[in-house]
Design a protein around this motif. Sequence first.
Motif, PDB file in Angstrom:
ATOM      1  N   GLN A  59       0.814  -1.210   0.000  1.00 34.33           N
ATOM      2  CA  GLN A  59       0.000   0.000   0.000  1.00 34.33           C
ATOM      3  C   GLN A  59       0.847   1.258   0.000  1.00 34.33           C
ATOM      4  OE1 GLN A  59      -2.595  -0.438   3.391  1.00 34.33           O
ATOM      5  NE2 GLN A  59      -3.993  -1.791   2.297  1.00 34.33           N
ATOM      6  N   ASP A  60       2.073   1.156   0.511  1.00 31.69           N
ATOM      7  CA  ASP A  60       2.963   2.323   0.544  1.00 31.69           C
ATOM      8  C   ASP A  60       3.780   2.472  -0.730  1.00 31.69           C
ATOM      9  OD1 ASP A  60       4.506   0.104   0.849  1.00 31.69           O
ATOM     10  OD2 ASP A  60       5.451   0.719   2.728  1.00 31.69           O
ATOM     11  N   GLY A  61       3.490   1.621  -1.708  1.00 33.23           N
ATOM     12  CA  GLY A  61       4.201   1.706  -2.987  1.00 33.23           C
ATOM     13  C   GLY A  61       5.419   0.812  -3.084  1.00 33.23           C
TER      14      GLY A  61
END
Length: 260
Positions: free
Chosen positions: A188-190
């Motif tokens: 989700q944070d890339g």
Amino acid sequence: MGSVDKGNHHLSSCFREAEDSTSNGFEKRDLPSDICLSPAHRVLIALRESVMLRTNVNILYQGDLNKLKEAELAPIAILFSGGLDSMILAALLDQCLDSKWTIDLLNVSFDGQLAPDRVSSLAGLKELQRISPLRRWRLVEIDSNLANLKEESEHVMSLIYPSNTYMDLNIGIALWLAASGDGWVNGQDGDRYKHKSTSRVLLVGSGADEQCAGYGRHRTKYRVGGWVSLDEEMRLDVQRIWKRNMGRDDRCISDHGKEV
């Protein structure tokens, strides 16, 4: 993919709520209703009952549930192309499995992010996240190159025997790699991190084309001989699918200790 959401809505209307939770948190949340009698609804009910059965028969992975953090648990995974068959299975599994469990979507690509199945899997992931935002969907991207799989190809050839065509080999390798569950996940944070799926039970959309006239030759049969000719061809497909597909696919997947 919007049609999946619509079908999901109609499917939900064909079931009545029933609380039947098991001790490990898996729920049989709905039971079939007798009011939906159309052929389309009957097919969806049969599919959903099949997915429900395989969701609740969880002896294979009960031991794993005590070893992992709850956020990491994905006891059931789907061999996921993003096509209609795997999307329907994912939507049905979402209805049958408590939302606290992660569902792993195992996708194989031999051409990185450019492969059609990778493109459709990413689109499918977004659709599933939209229709079921409370579920944690984890797309596991399994990348490989056929040119670098000499030893693996020889091993898979032994698994698919007596099938021996290039098509059988390509399908077998894709299934074998997918069943390994060893790939990458976009967080989700890339960040992109390595992940190996621990799912012991895999759902596969095999047989969809045979049962729903998905091959080009089905169209040809219909054009030449109408419904009678198409019916004969599809009956032949179903009668021989165990020999042409199911044994091959089962051996490739169970080689990793997974139940398909």
